[in-house]
Scaffold this active site. Structure first.
Site, mmCIF file in Angstrom:
data_model
loop_
_atom_site.group_PDB
_atom_site.id
_atom_site.type_symbol
_atom_site.label_atom_id
_atom_site.label_comp_id
_atom_site.label_asym_id
_atom_site.label_seq_id
_atom_site.Cartn_x
_atom_site.Cartn_y
_atom_site.Cartn_z
ATOM 1 N N GLY A 78 -11.394 -9.804 -10.164
ATOM 2 C CA GLY A 78 -10.516 -10.963 -10.101
ATOM 3 C C GLY A 78 -10.305 -11.552 -11.477
ATOM 4 N N GLY A 79 -9.224 -11.168 -12.115
ATOM 5 C CA GLY A 79 -8.828 -11.811 -13.360
ATOM 6 C C GLY A 79 -9.635 -11.474 -14.584
ATOM 7 N N LYS A 135 -14.666 -3.735 0.591
ATOM 8 C CA LYS A 135 -13.888 -4.676 -0.214
ATOM 9 C C LYS A 135 -13.455 -5.839 0.655
ATOM 10 C CE LYS A 135 -10.391 -5.245 -3.607
ATOM 11 N NZ LYS A 135 -9.500 -4.505 -4.483
ATOM 12 N N CYS A 186 -7.018 -5.066 4.402
ATOM 13 C CA CYS A 186 -5.718 -4.643 4.932
ATOM 14 C C CYS A 186 -5.580 -5.082 6.386
ATOM 15 C CB CYS A 186 -5.531 -3.146 4.737
ATOM 16 S SG CYS A 186 -6.562 -2.156 5.793
ATOM 17 N N ILE A 216 -13.290 -9.637 -5.412
ATOM 18 C CA ILE A 216 -12.505 -9.892 -4.218
ATOM 19 C C ILE A 216 -11.170 -9.163 -4.292
ATOM 20 C CG2 ILE A 216 -13.428 -12.188 -3.741
ATOM 21 C CD1 ILE A 216 -11.111 -13.370 -5.328
ATOM 22 N N LEU A 256 0.799 -1.226 0.000
ATOM 23 C CA LEU A 256 0.000 0.000 0.000
ATOM 24 C C LEU A 256 0.830 1.275 0.000
ATOM 25 C CD1 LEU A 256 -2.854 -0.884 2.552
ATOM 26 C CD2 LEU A 256 -2.911 -1.079 0.079
ATOM 27 N N THR A 316 -6.959 -9.739 -3.376
ATOM 28 C CA THR A 316 -6.085 -10.828 -3.820
ATOM 29 C C THR A 316 -6.185 -12.039 -2.882
ATOM 30 O OG1 THR A 316 -4.285 -9.856 -2.587
ATOM 31 C CG2 THR A 316 -4.433 -9.268 -4.901
#
Ligand SMILES: Cc1cc2nc3c(=O)[nH]c(=O)nc-3n(C[C@H](O)[C@H](O)[C@H](O)COP(=O)(O)O)c2cc1C
Ligand code: FES
Lengths: 296, 356
Positions: B269-270, B190, B153, B216, B96, B218
């Site tokens: 996501g991807g 998130k 986080c 999502i 971050l 990671t």
């Protein structure tokens, strides 16, 4: 002309072997037209459905006006991404972003320039030499590596330079020795006013220190560090950082791709690469955290 | 050159380059109170300050720009190496990095606010109180379309484990941000997939006042460098992103939409293509965000929007809302025809060509 990089589908013109390296010429007029020596390009390896998401970043050896504008890169085949690139043939298309990053600063007057390189990174010096020559500068080369195979462009340097010294640790090409050993002598002999360098990080560190000892400015390209740490090349992923101290004396983590790849050698904290120095802006204060801070 | 698109010699290679996104009404979507002209956003921390993407995309074409998570104080982040390339993914531990809320409000937000794109400001704190303070600092700042609470986080009070691991901790940061934020500003939470009961965490966030969820962040992973015989990242573990995690992200979206069908979701996501974006909509997302694909293809979002628009038309889905959650309908259910001409029957010749 414009400062903004472009994303383009470039056509491969040629791929050839040069010593132990591969040289690829790409037709990319918008990149060629914007390019300034020291800037780099970022290539998507593996085609449109590639499983390899990191962009491969290369310094530019030469741009030419042929076919509207070509860009030539030189790279070593070290991993599957570069293997894919080395396997391309003429007329293949490659997604290219560039030119990226800050170029070498050029002297206003026709001064004596020392260009120091090692490995395939040395290729980026030849585009610089061309520009300096057109400004009436004198150009002296020092190229070095472990063996002759690790030195790119020694013959070219002899041809385009006012002088060229090549060193190899095994003496297979040029003088036996290291760049560090010959640099003070060459600086004195050539009366260099400025030192430029591109190549492995230890070489850049040596060049920066020696230039400073002689009171000379150094402009070094951390292209190789960028190639091993960066993922995007355009400044968004924040993975390519190194500690650089600014005019105000504050150390910041600078992006090699965006604030670099060309940096003032005396500004980089070479000994602290791969760390966050405790006095850097925003360095972790809560060292007791189990994972040293946020994971993302 | 003027401000015009910089890549005029982009060739029409499949799946690459920039094309203007269609200003199609079909692409309008809503995230609770937030109205978006397009359902494809940038994911937090993957679009730089916005300036770095601007040469490759017109930011006003994005559904929204999500900032990197803003912290109270400047952060240098993690030491390098911060990234390792893994199959169809990236493993990153960036930490971050950022200028802190002061620098963000002074330099980054004003510029973004002028780009004609809704800005979702992601915030990250060490404690619920910090989330509250960050949200409060954004009050009245021009151009904040929504706040995204990065609950993935680390929670200092929980020895650095992420807030999103526990319903109560996740709810606490959402409640604090909700209380700190201006009343009209939507708050998204998130969340990350590395939890036992994602729907439980999602429900707690909704109860705490979240207007929607971003699913999502990671997935935790690791890689070992076989040359140095050491972990590839200095921090050992990192966050896995990119197409490698798409099935995980789709499962999360599907699961949460099934439990909370009324709660808007941003699927992340991807995502690299329009059809993949459509998968997320069908699973229950009202919008998708693109992260890692931007590193590979900075011009990805307008292309994905164009592909999504075509994919919706080909399926006679007239609006995004018609697609959202469609995969949850019983088999055999036919979607409503929303004023779109039926696709012409394919020419037999074409069939022959594509048949195996
Ligand atoms: C380099 C990098 C930086 C990220 N920074 C943030 C961040 O600051 N805040 C956040 O909530 N998520 C952050 N993420 C997570 C992404 O927003 C996204 O949730 C995740 O990468 C999955 O999406 P993708 O597969 O499209 O990348 C980051 C991801 C990466 C790879
Ligand atoms: S390579 Fe991505 S920020 Fe430098």
């Amino acid at each position: 002309m414009s400062d903004t990089p472009v994303q383009t589908s470039a056509t491969v013109l040629t791929v050839r072997r040069v010593q132990d390296y591969h040289a690829m010429t790409l037709v990319a007029p918008a990149v060629a037209e914007r390019f300034r020596p020291g800037q780099f390009v970022a290539v998507a390896a593996g085609g449109a459905y590639s499983a390899r998401l990191v962009r491969r970043m290369f310094g530019v050896y030469e741009v030419k006006p042929d076919y509207g504008g070509t860009v030539e890169i030189v790279f070593a085949n070290t991993e599957p991404g570069t293997a894919w690139l080395a396997d391309r043939s003429s007329r293949d298309r490659i997604d290219l972003v560039g030119p990226l990053g800050r170029p070498f600063r050029l002297p206003r007057d026709p001064v004596h320039c020392l260009l120091v390189g090692g490995g395939p990174g040395g290729a980026a010096l030849f585009a610089l030499a061309d520009t300096l020559r057109r400004r009436g500068c004198q150009i002296h080369f020092v190229l070095g590596g472990a063996t002759g195979r690790h030195v790119f462009g020694s013959r070219m340097a002899q041809r385009v330079g006012d002088s060229a010294v090549v060193t190899t640790e095994d003496g297979s090409t040029g003088e036996r020795g290291t760049v560090r050993e010959v640099l003070p002598r060459v600086i004195a002999e050539t009366g260099a006013d400025v030192v430029y360098a591109c190549g492995p990080t230890p070489l850049l560190r040596t060049v920066s220190r020696t230039a400073a000892e002689f009171g000379l400015p150094s402009q070094v390209s951390v292209q190789e560090f960028l190639g091993t740490t960066g993922a995007c090349g355009v400044g968004t992923c924040m993975t390519c950082v190194l500690p650089v101290h600014g005019e105000d004396g504050v150390t910041r983590m600078a992006r090699a791709c965006a604030e670099g790849p060309v940096l003032r050698g005396d500004r980089v904290r070479w000994g602290d690469l791969g760390t966050i120095p405790f006095d850097a802006l925003g360095a972790p204060r809560a060292l007791g955290l189990p994972d040293g801070g946020a994971r993302q | 050159m003027s401000n015009g698109p910089a890549n005029q010699d982009t060739a029409p290679a499949p799946g690459k380059g920039k094309a203007p996104a269609p200003a199609s009404d079909r692409l309008r979507t809503r995230l609770g109170p937030l109205d978006l002209a397009a359902p494809v956003l940038t994911a937090a921390g993957c679009g730089g300050t916005g300036r770095e993407l601007a040469p490759f995309v017109e930011l006003s074409r994005l559904g929204a720009f999500t900032t990197a998570s803003v912290t109270l104080r400047p952060r240098a982040g993690r030491p390098t190496p911060r990234v390792a390339e893994t199959p169809s993914g990236l493993l990153t531990a960036v930490g971050l990095p950022g200028p802190g809320v002061e620098g963000f409000l002074e330099r980054d937000l004003p510029w973004l606010a002028e780009q004609g794109v809704p800005v979702i400001v992601s915030i990250a704190g060490d404690s619920a109180a910090e989330f509250g303070e960050l949200a409060a600092r954004l009050r009245g700042a021009p151009g904040v379309a929504a706040i995204e609470v990065n609950a993935t986080c680390p929670n200092v009070a929980d020895r650095g484990r992420m807030f999103a691991r526990h319903p109560a901790a996740a709810a606490a940061v959402v409640r604090a941000a909700r209380a700190g934020a201006a009343p009209g500003t939507p708050v998204l939470a998130k969340l990350a997939p590395d939890v036992t009961d994602l729907a439980g965490v999602a429900l707690a966030c909704a109860d705490a006042g979240a207007d929607g969820l971003t699913l999502i962040g990671t997935v935790q992973g690791a890689a070992i460098d076989t040359t140095t015989l050491r972990p590839a990242l200095t921090g050992v573990s990192g966050g896995l992103s990119g197409p490698a995690i798409r099935p995980v992200a789709l499962r999360c979206v599907y699961e949460v939409h099934a439990a909370l069908p009324g709660l808007p979701i941003v699927g992340v996501g991807g995502v690299t293509s329009g059809l993949e974006a459509l998968e997320f909509l069908l699973a229950g997302a009202s919008a998708v965000a693109v992260g890692t694909a931007l590193f590979h293809d900075p011009g990805a979002v307008p292309r994905i929007l164009r592909e999504l628009d075509e994919a919706l038309a080909a399926r006679r889905l007239g609006r995004i809302a018609d697609a959202v959650g469609l995969a949850h309908r019983p088999a055999g259910h036919l979607p409503p025809l929303a004023g779109v001409e039926p696709a012409p029957a394919p020419e037999p010749a074409e069939l022959k060509e594509t048949a195996p």
